[in-house]
Design a protein around this motif. Structure first.
Motif, mmCIF file in Angstrom:
data_model
loop_
_atom_site.group_PDB
_atom_site.id
_atom_site.type_symbol
_atom_site.label_atom_id
_atom_site.label_comp_id
_atom_site.label_asym_id
_atom_site.label_seq_id
_atom_site.Cartn_x
_atom_site.Cartn_y
_atom_site.Cartn_z
ATOM 1 N N LEU A 143 0.788 -1.137 0.053
ATOM 2 C CA LEU A 143 0.008 -0.010 -0.051
ATOM 3 C C LEU A 143 0.758 1.239 0.044
ATOM 4 O O LEU A 143 0.516 2.440 -0.603
ATOM 5 N N THR A 144 1.992 1.149 0.707
ATOM 6 C CA THR A 144 2.867 2.313 0.751
ATOM 7 C C THR A 144 3.775 2.467 0.118
ATOM 8 O O THR A 144 4.723 3.486 -0.185
ATOM 9 N N ARG A 145 4.284 1.337 -0.646
ATOM 10 C CA ARG A 145 5.564 1.195 -1.148
ATOM 11 C C ARG A 145 6.805 1.760 -0.404
ATOM 12 O O ARG A 145 7.835 2.352 -0.928
ATOM 13 N N GLN A 146 6.793 1.303 0.742
ATOM 14 C CA GLN A 146 8.086 1.508 1.587
ATOM 15 C C GLN A 146 8.096 0.065 2.710
ATOM 16 O O GLN A 146 7.695 -0.615 2.209
ATOM 17 N N VAL A 147 9.073 0.362 3.280
ATOM 18 C CA VAL A 147 9.488 -0.673 4.348
ATOM 19 C C VAL A 147 8.334 -0.750 5.405
ATOM 20 O O VAL A 147 8.151 0.174 6.115
ATOM 21 N N ALA A 148 7.774 -1.934 5.584
ATOM 22 C CA ALA A 148 6.671 -2.281 6.747
ATOM 23 C C ALA A 148 7.340 -3.055 7.790
ATOM 24 O O ALA A 148 8.048 -3.867 7.708
ATOM 25 N N PRO A 199 21.059 10.166 -0.364
ATOM 26 C CA PRO A 199 22.371 10.134 -0.808
ATOM 27 C C PRO A 199 23.415 9.689 -0.182
ATOM 28 O O PRO A 199 23.684 10.503 1.213
ATOM 29 N N GLY A 200 24.101 8.903 -0.394
ATOM 30 C CA GLY A 200 25.332 8.347 0.426
ATOM 31 C C GLY A 200 24.865 7.540 1.534
ATOM 32 O O GLY A 200 25.811 7.130 2.429
ATOM 33 N N SER A 201 23.450 7.191 1.784
ATOM 34 C CA SER A 201 23.079 6.597 3.197
ATOM 35 C C SER A 201 22.179 5.511 2.987
ATOM 36 O O SER A 201 21.835 5.073 4.093
ATOM 37 N N LEU A 202 21.997 4.901 1.816
ATOM 38 C CA LEU A 202 21.069 3.661 1.705
ATOM 39 C C LEU A 202 21.665 2.808 2.404
ATOM 40 O O LEU A 202 20.971 1.942 3.119
ATOM 41 N N ARG A 203 22.789 2.238 2.132
ATOM 42 C CA ARG A 203 23.529 1.186 2.956
ATOM 43 C C ARG A 203 23.351 1.347 4.398
ATOM 44 O O ARG A 203 23.099 0.445 5.139
ATOM 45 N N GLN A 204 23.564 2.641 4.994
ATOM 46 C CA GLN A 204 23.388 2.573 6.510
ATOM 47 C C GLN A 204 22.059 2.494 6.848
ATOM 48 O O GLN A 204 21.843 1.729 7.873
ATOM 49 N N VAL A 205 20.914 2.600 6.261
ATOM 50 C CA VAL A 205 19.503 2.636 6.368
ATOM 51 C C VAL A 205 19.495 1.122 6.414
ATOM 52 O O VAL A 205 18.898 0.521 7.333
ATOM 53 N N LEU A 206 19.591 0.399 5.569
ATOM 54 C CA LEU A 206 19.646 -0.984 5.431
ATOM 55 C C LEU A 206 20.147 -1.822 6.403
ATOM 56 O O LEU A 206 19.765 -2.768 6.937
ATOM 57 N N GLU A 207 21.517 -1.237 6.738
ATOM 58 C CA GLU A 207 22.252 -1.873 7.837
ATOM 59 C C GLU A 207 21.484 -1.728 9.250
ATOM 60 O O GLU A 207 21.401 -2.645 10.010
ATOM 61 N N ALA A 208 20.961 -0.713 9.524
ATOM 62 C CA ALA A 208 20.078 -0.295 10.546
ATOM 63 C C ALA A 208 18.886 -0.999 10.900
ATOM 64 O O ALA A 208 18.546 -1.624 11.938
ATOM 65 N N LEU A 209 18.251 -1.198 9.644
ATOM 66 C CA LEU A 209 17.105 -2.118 9.435
ATOM 67 C C LEU A 209 17.285 -3.673 10.045
ATOM 68 O O LEU A 209 16.456 -4.045 10.535
ATOM 69 N N THR A 241 11.677 -4.465 1.895
ATOM 70 C CA THR A 241 12.934 -3.565 2.079
ATOM 71 C C THR A 241 13.391 -3.051 0.608
ATOM 72 O O THR A 241 13.889 -1.972 0.544
ATOM 73 N N ALA A 242 13.058 -4.018 -0.116
ATOM 74 C CA ALA A 242 13.400 -3.742 -1.656
ATOM 75 C C ALA A 242 13.047 -2.258 -1.961
ATOM 76 O O ALA A 242 13.368 -1.690 -3.138
ATOM 77 N N ASN A 243 11.834 -1.906 -1.394
ATOM 78 C CA ASN A 243 11.366 -0.565 -1.790
ATOM 79 C C ASN A 243 12.188 0.397 -1.750
ATOM 80 O O ASN A 243 11.973 1.429 -2.539
ATOM 81 N N LEU A 244 13.168 0.422 -0.803
ATOM 82 C CA LEU A 244 14.036 1.701 -0.574
ATOM 83 C C LEU A 244 15.003 1.815 -1.693
ATOM 84 O O LEU A 244 15.505 3.084 -1.925
ATOM 85 N N THR A 245 15.059 0.757 -2.321
ATOM 86 C CA THR A 245 16.166 0.885 -3.834
ATOM 87 C C THR A 245 15.509 1.481 -5.057
ATOM 88 O O THR A 245 16.105 1.682 -5.851
#
Length: 340
Positions: free
Chosen positions: A118-123, A248-258, A237-241
């Motif tokens: 529904l949101t096309r985000q990480v739930a 910018p420069g932080s997607l990997r950090q977000v994925l690691e935090a999740l 989680t794939a929605n973030l990509t």
């Protein structure tokens, strides 16, 4: 607010709407062309200059339009006069998708998939907090002559299975006695209270059942004590990509935090009351790795808070639709798990 302030907020609202939709900086001409504000481009430019000076919008490049800042998104969210209602089709989709669930685990897995779609985000959905649960029943099932399976069922539908080696042959009659004494101590009690009662049972058990009771109670405590590391279901989680430029420069950090469930549990910690939506935007997130994201979270449950759920996405998101989806799914899951 004065008329000028109201008009500037309408300009900010237009910038948020266009930037969320197009991911392009928004200029004054585009606002005049797309939004019926009833003022000239010159007035809009003056309003944009004022909004920029106050920190609500920023200019990412020279000669470019403007984009909202975290402060701008916060003002926009705080002044949402109404949450965009879900369409009849969306409500039907929630009902039909979740109605097919066979147990609590299935409800949570389905709700995560649905919310991500529904949101096309990480739930993310938190398991019902066991401290708020009560024991509905404990089933004791003989697996072999000296091995039992314990099936703990809570009022939220959570089922926890454990096996225990008795160390000696136990008769069906003794299994029945054990089952009766355990349920008399546990049924209808909050898990924290039930854990305390379990600790007392071996001393109260008949001599011929004391060893078996001790072994069972030792294992049973594991089911009654909260395990935070087992409390989350994550999806989408794939929605973030889809829009790497949002991080910018932080997607990997977000994925690691999740991946660190403790971080995600902190994000849901604000969900204290069922139905109360909390939005944390960018720098408002405590964890540094999550400061390029927004988190929309809500508590679910009816009379009692069972847990939290929400979405994690970029600060550039459709807040009205996202809030509506999170609230609707949480309400439905709360009803299902509360048996209402």
């Amino acid at each position: 607010m004065a008329n000028a302030d109201e008009r500037r907020f309408e300009v900010l609202r237009a910038i948020v709407a266009d930037y969320v939709a197009n991911q392009e900086p928004v200029g004054s001409k585009a606002i005049v062309d797309r939004h019926n504000l009833g003022v000239s481009s010159a007035t809009v430019r003056n309003d944009m200059a004022a909004l920029e000076e106050e920190g609500y919008i920023t200019q990412p490049h020279t000669s470019a339009g403007r984009i909202p800042t975290d402060k701008g998104y916060r003002l926009f969210v705080d002044r949402l006069s109404e949450i965009k209602p879900l369409s009849a089709a969306e409500r039907r989709a929630i009902t039909s998708f979740l109605d097919g669930a066979v147990d609590m685990e299935d409800v949570l897995r389905r709700s995560v998939r649905l919310l991500a779609q529904l949101t096309r985000q990480v739930a993310v959905v938190q398991y019902p907090m066991m401290t708020n649960s009560t024991v509905r029943h404990l089933e004791v099932v003989p697996l072999t002559a000296a091995r039992l399976m314990l099936v703990l069922i809570t009022d939220t539908g959570r089922v926890d299975q454990r096996t225990v080696d008795i160390g000696d042959v136990i008769t069906e009659e003794d299994v029945a006695r054990l089952r009766t004494s355990l349920n008399a101590a546990l049924a209808g009690r909050r898990l924290t209270e039930a854990a305390a009662r379990v600790a007392e049972l071996p001393e109260q058990a008949p001599a011929d059942l004391r060893d078996a009771t001790t072994r069972v109670c030792t294992v049973l405590v594991e089911s009654l004590v909260e395990h935070p590391e087992e409390r989350l279901v994550l999806g989408g989680t794939a929605n973030l990509t889809r829009n790497v430029a949002d991080f910018p420069g932080s997607l990997r950090q977000v994925l690691e935090a999740l991946e660190e469930q403790v971080v995600v549990l902190k994000l849901l910690a604000a969900a204290r009351n069922p139905g109360a939506v909390t939005v944390r935007i960018g720098e408002e997130n405590e964890d540094e790795q999550m400061r390029s994201t927004s988190v929309v979270s809500v508590g679910y449950g009816m009379d009692t808070l069972l847990g939290g759920m929400g979405i994690v996405g970029p600060t550039r998101m459709d807040y009205p639709s996202t809030i509506a989806a999170v609230r609707a799914v949480a309400n439905y899951v709360g009803q299902m798990l509360s048996g209402k």
